[in-house]
Design a protein around this motif. Structure first.
Motif, short mmCIF file in Angstrom:
data_model
loop_
_atom_site.label_atom_id
_atom_site.label_comp_id
_atom_site.label_asym_id
_atom_site.label_seq_id
_atom_site.Cartn_x
_atom_site.Cartn_y
_atom_site.Cartn_z
N ASN A 241 0.82 -1.21 0.00
CA ASN A 241 0.00 0.00 0.00
C ASN A 241 0.85 1.25 0.00
N TRP A 242 2.02 1.16 -0.61
CA TRP A 242 2.83 2.36 -0.69
C TRP A 242 3.39 2.52 -2.09
N VAL A 243 3.73 3.76 -2.42
CA VAL A 243 4.33 4.08 -3.72
C VAL A 243 5.73 4.61 -3.46
N PRO A 244 6.77 3.89 -3.84
CA PRO A 244 8.12 4.40 -3.57
C PRO A 244 8.44 5.61 -4.44
N ARG A 245 9.06 6.60 -3.82
CA ARG A 245 9.54 7.78 -4.55
C ARG A 245 11.03 7.88 -4.24
N VAL A 246 11.85 7.89 -5.27
CA VAL A 246 13.29 7.83 -5.05
C VAL A 246 13.93 9.19 -5.32
N SER A 247 14.80 9.61 -4.43
CA SER A 247 15.62 10.79 -4.68
C SER A 247 17.07 10.41 -4.39
N HIS A 248 17.99 11.29 -4.65
CA HIS A 248 19.41 10.93 -4.54
C HIS A 248 19.82 10.67 -3.11
N TYR A 249 19.32 11.47 -2.17
CA TYR A 249 19.81 11.33 -0.81
C TYR A 249 18.73 10.76 0.11
N PHE A 250 17.56 11.38 0.11
CA PHE A 250 16.47 10.89 0.95
C PHE A 250 15.45 10.19 0.08
N LYS B 217 11.52 9.27 0.04
CA LYS B 217 10.25 9.53 0.70
C LYS B 217 9.29 8.42 0.28
N GLU B 218 8.80 7.69 1.26
CA GLU B 218 7.85 6.62 1.00
C GLU B 218 6.46 7.10 1.38
N HIS B 219 5.48 6.77 0.56
CA HIS B 219 4.11 7.21 0.77
C HIS B 219 3.26 6.00 1.13
N TYR B 220 2.60 6.08 2.29
CA TYR B 220 1.77 4.98 2.78
C TYR B 220 0.37 5.49 3.04
N HIS C 25 -5.37 7.74 6.29
CA HIS C 25 -4.44 8.88 6.27
C HIS C 25 -3.27 8.57 5.35
N ARG C 26 -2.90 9.56 4.56
CA ARG C 26 -1.70 9.42 3.73
C ARG C 26 -0.50 9.82 4.58
N ILE C 27 0.45 8.93 4.69
CA ILE C 27 1.62 9.14 5.53
C ILE C 27 2.85 9.20 4.64
N VAL C 28 3.63 10.26 4.79
CA VAL C 28 4.85 10.41 4.01
C VAL C 28 6.03 10.25 4.94
N ILE C 29 6.88 9.26 4.65
CA ILE C 29 8.02 8.93 5.51
C ILE C 29 9.31 9.27 4.78
#
Length: 221
Positions: free
Chosen positions: A14-23, A25-28, A33-37
């Motif tokens: 139930n999450w969509v991975p979002r990739v950046s170079h350093y951090f 952010k995973e969305h659950y 509730h939408r939780i951004v980690i």
């Protein structure tokens, strides 16, 4: 004794991975509730491990059995804060704890995801397993309804202090919910120690990810 027939579950994707170079952010999404980690690649404690997904999912799905509303909840080894955020959404008074180097990312994730005014404001505190428990969390003042722990057992040297910390906080009336990926013989040895100290039940198993979710309560003489 361990339950004969724990629920066999899958960790829902139930999450969509979002990739950046350093951090990363995973969305659950939990409890509507939408939780951004935000994960940090620098620390093991700043990555979402499968035990956290398993326990978050279980708490969401078993709110009648484990009603967290207005309960005092302590998470040890909170990492990214996902489980503490879910507990907060479910109405708990949450104290999320971890090592000092993890607290900045933990605090950031918890504050950004719990700004909703109808939630109890969570607390983030330093807790080094087995150290300063009486000083930082004196028994007369701190009593918790639930202790939450996910993927706290792996190859590290602090297993005895971890067990001592669980035993310190798990008072009569407290429920310890511990989800962990089981890979090594040391993981099973720790499980045996938990079973020797607490009344222990396996609530659920997630075979695809080798995660077991256990409930433990103190043995009252």
């Amino acid at each position: 004794s361990l339950s004969d027939s724990p629920a066999t579950l899958k960790i829902l994707q139930n999450w969509v991975p979002r990739v950046s170079h350093y951090f990363d952010k995973e969305h659950y999404t939990y409890v509507g509730h939408r939780i951004v980690i935000q994960e940090s690649i620098e620390h093991l404690g700043a990555v979402v491990w499968p035990g956290a997904l398993a326990l978050s999912q279980y708490l969401e799905s078993n709110q009648e059995q484990f009603n967290l509303k207005d309960k005092k909840v302590l998470e040890i080894g909170a990492g990214t804060g996902l489980v503490s955020i879910v507990a907060c959404i479910l109405g708990a008074y949450v104290t999320a704890t971890d090592l000092p180097e993890v607290l900045e990312n933990l605090s950031y994730n918890i504050s950004r995801n719990t700004q909703d005014t109808n939630m109890h404001k969570p607390e983030v505190r330093k807790l080094v397993w087995g150290e300063g428990l009486n000083e930082d969390f004196p028994v007369p003042t701190y009593h918790y309804d639930f202790i939450l722990a996910t993927d706290v057992v792996y190859h590290h040297a602090a297993l005895d202090p971890l067990l001592a910390t669980m035993a310190y906080f798990c008072k009569p009336g407290t429920v310890l919910l511990w989800a962990n990926k089981f890979r090594f013989s040391t993981d099973y040895e720790f499980l045996e120690k938990v079973c020797s100290i607490f009344n222990t039940t396996i609530l659920a198993e997630f075979p695809e990810s080798n995660v077991k979710l256990l409930k433990a309560t103190v043995r009252e003489n």
